[in-house]
Motif scaffolding. Sequence first.
Motif, PDB file in Angstrom:
ATOM      1  N   ILE A  89       1.042  -1.400  -0.252  1.00 47.44           N
ATOM      2  CA  ILE A  89      -0.086   0.305   0.251  1.00 47.44           C
ATOM      3  C   ILE A  89       0.498   0.925   0.218  1.00 47.44           C
ATOM      4  O   ILE A  89       0.383   2.162  -0.501  1.00 47.44           O
ATOM      5  CB  ILE A  89      -0.922  -0.137   0.965  1.00 47.44           C
ATOM      6  N   ALA A 133       2.120   1.304  -3.550  1.00 44.37           N
ATOM      7  CA  ALA A 133       1.214   2.518  -4.053  1.00 44.37           C
ATOM      8  C   ALA A 133       0.266   3.576  -4.280  1.00 44.37           C
ATOM      9  O   ALA A 133       0.766   4.727  -5.004  1.00 44.37           O
ATOM     10  CB  ALA A 133      -0.265   1.718  -4.170  1.00 44.37           C
ATOM     11  N   ILE A 134       1.291   3.968  -3.271  1.00 46.73           N
ATOM     12  CA  ILE A 134       0.145   5.732  -2.335  1.00 46.73           C
ATOM     13  C   ILE A 134       2.130   6.110  -3.282  1.00 46.73           C
ATOM     14  O   ILE A 134       1.506   7.760  -3.878  1.00 46.73           O
ATOM     15  CB  ILE A 134       0.773   5.946  -1.133  1.00 46.73           C
ATOM     16  N   PHE A 171      -2.030  -1.100  -5.329  1.00 46.61           N
ATOM     17  CA  PHE A 171      -2.946  -1.217  -4.521  1.00 46.61           C
ATOM     18  C   PHE A 171      -3.768  -2.435  -4.567  1.00 46.61           C
ATOM     19  O   PHE A 171      -4.815  -3.071  -3.462  1.00 46.61           O
ATOM     20  CB  PHE A 171      -4.068   0.352  -4.300  1.00 46.61           C
TER      21      PHE A 171
END
Length: 94
Positions: free
Chosen positions: A21, A24-25, A40
């Motif tokens: 995550i 992904a951010i 994500f």
Amino acid sequence: MSAGEQYLRSHLPMTVVSALIVVAIVFVAWDRWRRGALIFGSAALVAAAFRLCLPTVQVGLLAVRSKPFDVAALTALGSAIVFLAATINTLGVN
């Protein structure tokens, strides 16, 4: 097995999903929103796989409801995100 090994083993699945995550951010912050969305969605699918394959004591915070509900919800969410990210026209944007 020592208490430290048991602690690490019970939190490893959540750590792996959390790391995905965060990656992904980072991609979304770098204006690579499709790649970020794919990662994500993949994180949700990995969480579903962990929840399906591991006993409840080993998945830690990934166990929210019953195993069938968690697996179904995470699989549906991850699949939908991956599908949308893969099929949306980028219009020249990565």
